[in-house]
Motif scaffolding. Structure first.
Motif, PDB file in Angstrom:
ATOM      1  N   HIS A 127      -0.515  10.822  14.044  1.00  0.00           N
ATOM      2  CA  HIS A 127      -1.064   9.554  14.533  1.00  0.00           C
ATOM      3  C   HIS A 127      -2.092   9.877  15.599  1.00  0.00           C
ATOM      4  O   HIS A 127      -2.428  11.061  15.821  1.00  0.00           O
ATOM      5  N   ILE A 128      -2.537   8.846  16.285  1.00  0.00           N
ATOM      6  CA  ILE A 128      -3.658   9.013  17.216  1.00  0.00           C
ATOM      7  C   ILE A 128      -3.324   9.992  18.356  1.00  0.00           C
ATOM      8  O   ILE A 128      -4.212  10.631  18.901  1.00  0.00           O
TER       9      ILE A 128
ATOM     10  N   THR B 250       0.826  -1.208   0.000  1.00  0.00           N
ATOM     11  CA  THR B 250       0.000   0.000   0.000  1.00  0.00           C
ATOM     12  C   THR B 250       0.863   1.263   0.000  1.00  0.00           C
ATOM     13  O   THR B 250       0.545   2.241  -0.679  1.00  0.00           O
TER      14      THR B 250
ATOM     15  N   ALA C 174      -4.207   7.535   6.137  1.00  0.00           N
ATOM     16  CA  ALA C 174      -4.236   6.076   6.308  1.00  0.00           C
ATOM     17  C   ALA C 174      -4.517   5.784   7.778  1.00  0.00           C
ATOM     18  O   ALA C 174      -3.743   5.141   8.478  1.00  0.00           O
ATOM     19  N   ALA C 175      -5.646   6.286   8.252  1.00  0.00           N
ATOM     20  CA  ALA C 175      -5.998   6.132   9.671  1.00  0.00           C
ATOM     21  C   ALA C 175      -7.062   5.066   9.889  1.00  0.00           C
ATOM     22  O   ALA C 175      -7.162   4.477  10.965  1.00  0.00           O
ATOM     23  N   GLY C 176      -7.884   4.824   8.880  1.00  0.00           N
ATOM     24  CA  GLY C 176      -8.970   3.862   9.052  1.00  0.00           C
ATOM     25  C   GLY C 176     -10.123   4.440   9.855  1.00  0.00           C
ATOM     26  O   GLY C 176     -10.734   3.744  10.660  1.00  0.00           O
TER      27      GLY C 176
ATOM     28  N   VAL D 172      -6.221   6.523   1.679  1.00  0.00           N
ATOM     29  CA  VAL D 172      -5.874   5.097   1.765  1.00  0.00           C
ATOM     30  C   VAL D 172      -6.949   4.321   2.534  1.00  0.00           C
ATOM     31  O   VAL D 172      -7.114   3.120   2.368  1.00  0.00           O
ATOM     32  N   GLY D 173      -7.679   5.021   3.356  1.00  0.00           N
ATOM     33  CA  GLY D 173      -8.625   4.362   4.273  1.00  0.00           C
ATOM     34  C   GLY D 173      -9.662   3.490   3.566  1.00  0.00           C
ATOM     35  O   GLY D 173     -10.131   3.809   2.468  1.00  0.00           O
ATOM     36  N   ILE D 174      -9.965   2.356   4.198  1.00  0.00           N
ATOM     37  CA  ILE D 174     -11.070   1.513   3.739  1.00  0.00           C
ATOM     38  C   ILE D 174     -11.951   1.280   4.958  1.00  0.00           C
ATOM     39  O   ILE D 174     -11.547   0.613   5.921  1.00  0.00           O
TER      40      ILE D 174
ATOM     41  N   GLY E 115      -1.467   8.544  10.046  1.00  0.00           N
ATOM     42  CA  GLY E 115      -1.355   7.102  10.258  1.00  0.00           C
ATOM     43  C   GLY E 115       0.106   6.725  10.349  1.00  0.00           C
ATOM     44  O   GLY E 115       0.932   7.240   9.567  1.00  0.00           O
ATOM     45  N   ALA E 116       0.435   5.850  11.309  1.00  0.00           N
ATOM     46  CA  ALA E 116       1.845   5.507  11.528  1.00  0.00           C
ATOM     47  C   ALA E 116       2.033   3.996  11.690  1.00  0.00           C
ATOM     48  O   ALA E 116       2.948   3.556  12.382  1.00  0.00           O
ATOM     49  N   SER E 117       1.176   3.204  11.057  1.00  0.00           N
ATOM     50  CA  SER E 117       1.325   1.749  11.185  1.00  0.00           C
ATOM     51  C   SER E 117       2.485   1.269  10.329  1.00  0.00           C
ATOM     52  O   SER E 117       2.911   1.952   9.387  1.00  0.00           O
TER      53      SER E 117
ATOM     54  N   GLY F  20      -6.648   1.253  -3.369  1.00  0.00           N
ATOM     55  CA  GLY F  20      -6.856  -0.196  -3.279  1.00  0.00           C
ATOM     56  C   GLY F  20      -6.655  -0.895  -4.607  1.00  0.00           C
ATOM     57  O   GLY F  20      -6.093  -1.999  -4.669  1.00  0.00           O
TER      58      GLY F  20
ATOM     59  N   LEU G 267     -12.721  11.184   8.849  1.00  0.00           N
ATOM     60  CA  LEU G 267     -11.708  11.881   9.659  1.00  0.00           C
ATOM     61  C   LEU G 267     -11.244  13.184   8.999  1.00  0.00           C
ATOM     62  O   LEU G 267     -11.080  14.205   9.647  1.00  0.00           O
TER      63      LEU G 267
ATOM     64  N   THR H 134      -2.935  -1.213  -5.078  1.00  0.00           N
ATOM     65  CA  THR H 134      -2.249  -2.075  -4.107  1.00  0.00           C
ATOM     66  C   THR H 134      -2.139  -3.510  -4.616  1.00  0.00           C
ATOM     67  O   THR H 134      -1.071  -4.131  -4.536  1.00  0.00           O
TER      68      THR H 134
HETATM   69  P1  NAD Z   1      -3.930   0.683  11.779  1.00  0.00           P
HETATM   70  O1  NAD Z   1      -5.145   0.651  12.629  1.00  0.00           O
HETATM   71  O2  NAD Z   1      -2.859  -0.346  12.009  1.00  0.00           O
HETATM   72  O3  NAD Z   1      -3.221   2.106  11.932  1.00  0.00           O
HETATM   73  C1  NAD Z   1      -3.956   3.285  11.920  1.00  0.00           C
HETATM   74  C2  NAD Z   1      -3.032   4.453  12.165  1.00  0.00           C
HETATM   75  O4  NAD Z   1      -3.818   5.636  12.127  1.00  0.00           O
HETATM   76  C3  NAD Z   1      -2.348   4.425  13.519  1.00  0.00           C
HETATM   77  O5  NAD Z   1      -1.004   4.845  13.386  1.00  0.00           O
HETATM   78  C4  NAD Z   1      -3.139   5.440  14.360  1.00  0.00           C
HETATM   79  O6  NAD Z   1      -2.330   6.077  15.328  1.00  0.00           O
HETATM   80  C5  NAD Z   1      -3.612   6.402  13.301  1.00  0.00           C
HETATM   81  N1  NAD Z   1      -4.892   7.023  13.650  1.00  0.00           N
HETATM   82  C6  NAD Z   1      -6.050   6.393  13.963  1.00  0.00           C
HETATM   83  N2  NAD Z   1      -7.020   7.295  14.247  1.00  0.00           N
HETATM   84  C7  NAD Z   1      -6.456   8.506  14.105  1.00  0.00           C
HETATM   85  C8  NAD Z   1      -6.941   9.836  14.266  1.00  0.00           C
HETATM   86  N3  NAD Z   1      -8.178  10.065  14.666  1.00  0.00           N
HETATM   87  N4  NAD Z   1      -6.077  10.860  14.042  1.00  0.00           N
HETATM   88  C9  NAD Z   1      -4.799  10.620  13.660  1.00  0.00           C
HETATM   89  N5  NAD Z   1      -4.293   9.375  13.483  1.00  0.00           N
HETATM   90  C10 NAD Z   1      -5.108   8.339  13.709  1.00  0.00           C
HETATM   91  O7  NAD Z   1      -4.430   0.640  10.281  1.00  0.00           O
HETATM   92  P2  NAD Z   1      -3.594   0.352   8.926  1.00  0.00           P
HETATM   93  O8  NAD Z   1      -3.422  -1.111   8.746  1.00  0.00           O
HETATM   94  O9  NAD Z   1      -2.428   1.255   8.863  1.00  0.00           O
HETATM   95  O10 NAD Z   1      -4.690   0.801   7.846  1.00  0.00           O
HETATM   96  C11 NAD Z   1      -5.129   2.143   7.798  1.00  0.00           C
HETATM   97  C12 NAD Z   1      -6.301   2.248   6.840  1.00  0.00           C
HETATM   98  O11 NAD Z   1      -5.858   1.899   5.537  1.00  0.00           O
HETATM   99  C13 NAD Z   1      -7.462   1.280   7.133  1.00  0.00           C
HETATM  100  O12 NAD Z   1      -8.664   1.894   6.777  1.00  0.00           O
HETATM  101  C14 NAD Z   1      -7.187   0.110   6.209  1.00  0.00           C
HETATM  102  O13 NAD Z   1      -8.362  -0.605   5.892  1.00  0.00           O
HETATM  103  C15 NAD Z   1      -6.663   0.858   5.014  1.00  0.00           C
HETATM  104  N6  NAD Z   1      -5.837   0.050   4.119  1.00  0.00           N
HETATM  105  C16 NAD Z   1      -6.063   0.245   2.800  1.00  0.00           C
HETATM  106  C17 NAD Z   1      -5.316  -0.436   1.891  1.00  0.00           C
HETATM  107  C18 NAD Z   1      -5.539  -0.176   0.429  1.00  0.00           C
HETATM  108  O14 NAD Z   1      -5.018  -0.884  -0.409  1.00  0.00           O
HETATM  109  N7  NAD Z   1      -6.300   0.868   0.085  1.00  0.00           N
HETATM  110  C19 NAD Z   1      -4.361  -1.374   2.306  1.00  0.00           C
HETATM  111  C20 NAD Z   1      -4.116  -1.518   3.677  1.00  0.00           C
HETATM  112  C21 NAD Z   1      -4.868  -0.787   4.578  1.00  0.00           C
END
Ligand code: NAD
Length: 282
Positions: free
Chosen positions: A189-190, A141, A208-210, A229-231, A165-167, A263, A214, A266
């Motif tokens: 990040h959060i 991704t 990419a926060a999910g 990026v979010g899904i 997002g910082a995953s 997506g 947001l 990816t």
């Molecule tokens: P994760 O839950 O592991 O990480 C989320 C990150 O976002 C964390 O670092 C968290 O600190 C941060 N975060 C959460 N809420 C926040 C907020 N309110 N403010 C600031 N930061 C915040 O999720 P992930 O695996 O990194 O995936 C993120 C998103 O991307 C999800 O929606 C997932 O479904 C999507 N995703 C999409 C694809 C694609 O191909 N489009 C692939 C992988 C993941």
């Protein structure tokens, strides 16, 4: 109105690049093959698997599903990963995560052979993100975000970029890949106190926060490039990103849609890694 940065043309361009390599491999008797390891029947896993299988088929890459019930033991799962590591007919392994809680994710990551880590989950792959070399592949991704920016000629060098997002799967590797391309990156990040300010100030915003909705109008500014990026799924089962699209699209310069954006790219990146792995392993 913003330009819509669709994923399909980016995926098609990646597919074209792969086809020649697949033809050469097949002519030499090698069918690039992806094994997809799935535990249970989660809707999101099934959807991702279906997309990956379809994308493999479109470029002549074979795929194999290796499935287990939710009750699979850690030993059974690790044994199957070891068998795939040793299987000369498999070039890449995608393990659908998150895995059930009784499975040690760290042990799974450590067991997978880095040369077959086409999803970029092993420490070898993460080291490659940092250094640009080593055995393994960039997380798909994070690379897909870069492919989109490149395809649409969006300059990273010297750009102010904010990544939300910082995953290890998306946010952090994207932050590093952008830094390696000489962008100046702010990572949120959060626990970030004020996400809207650095988001608004960025030329490129990647979320990419999910968290559905947001990124709203307070997070964006005119002319900005927004990569969503979010899904996420609404209570009605509709797939949406992190960005409140209807609110943000009239303000920004360009935006990726959900679905049909990151997506889509990816899975193409994943398949391109299988082809690269097949080339390296044969
Ligand atoms: P994760 O839950 O592991 O990480 C989320 C990150 O976002 C964390 O670092 C968290 O600190 C941060 N975060 C959460 N809420 C926040 C907020 N309110 N403010 C600031 N930061 C915040 O999720 P992930 O695996 O990194 O995936 C993120 C998103 O991307 C999800 O929606 C997932 O479904 C999507 N995703 C999409 C694809 C694609 O191909 N489009 C692939 C992988 C993941």
């Amino acid at each position: 109105m913003a330009e819509i940065l669709k994923g399909a043309p980016v995926a098609a361009a990646l597919g074209e690049k792969m086809k020649k390599d697949v033809e050469s491999l097949r002519a030499a008797g090698v069918t690039p093959t992806l094994a997809i390891v799935r535990v249970g029947e989660k809707g999101s896993d099934l959807a991702y698997e279906k997309g990956a299988v379809k994308r493999c088929e479109s470029v002549g890459v074979a795929s194999r599903s290796v499935t287990f019930p939710e009750t699979v033991t850690q030993d059974e799962l690790l044994d199957s990963i070891r068998a795939l590591n040793d299987d000369g007919g498999v070039h890449g392994v995608l393990i659908l995560r998150p895995l059930p809680e009784h499975i040690d994710d760290e042990a799974v990551r450590r067991t997978l052979a880095p040369g077959k880590d086409v999803d970029g989950i092993t420490d070898g792959s993460l080291a490659a993100v940092m250094s640009g070399k080593g055995t393994g592949f960039y997380p798909c991704t994070a690379q897909a975000c870069m492919e989109i920016l490149d395809y649409y000629n969006i300059e990273c060098k010297s750009a102010r970029v904010t990544v939300i997002g910082a995953s290890l799967v998306v946010g952090l590797p994207t932050t590093v890949l952008l830094t390696n391309r000489f962008a100046t990156v702010t990572n949120c990040h959060i626990f970030t106190k004020d996400v809207p300010t650095p988001s608004r100030g960025a030329e490129i915003l990647i979320s990419a926060a999910g968290k559905a909705g947001l990124v709203g109008k307070n997070h964006v500014s005119p002319g900005q490039i927004v990569v969503d990026v979010g899904i996420n799924f609404t209570s009605e089962g509709k797939m949406v990103g992190d960005v409140a699209f209807d609110e943000v699209e009239p303000i920004v310069g360009a935006i990726t849609p959900v679905p049909g954006g990151v997506g889509t790219v990816t899975t193409s990146v994943l398949v391109s890694h299988v082809v690269e792995a097949a080339k390296a392993l044969s």
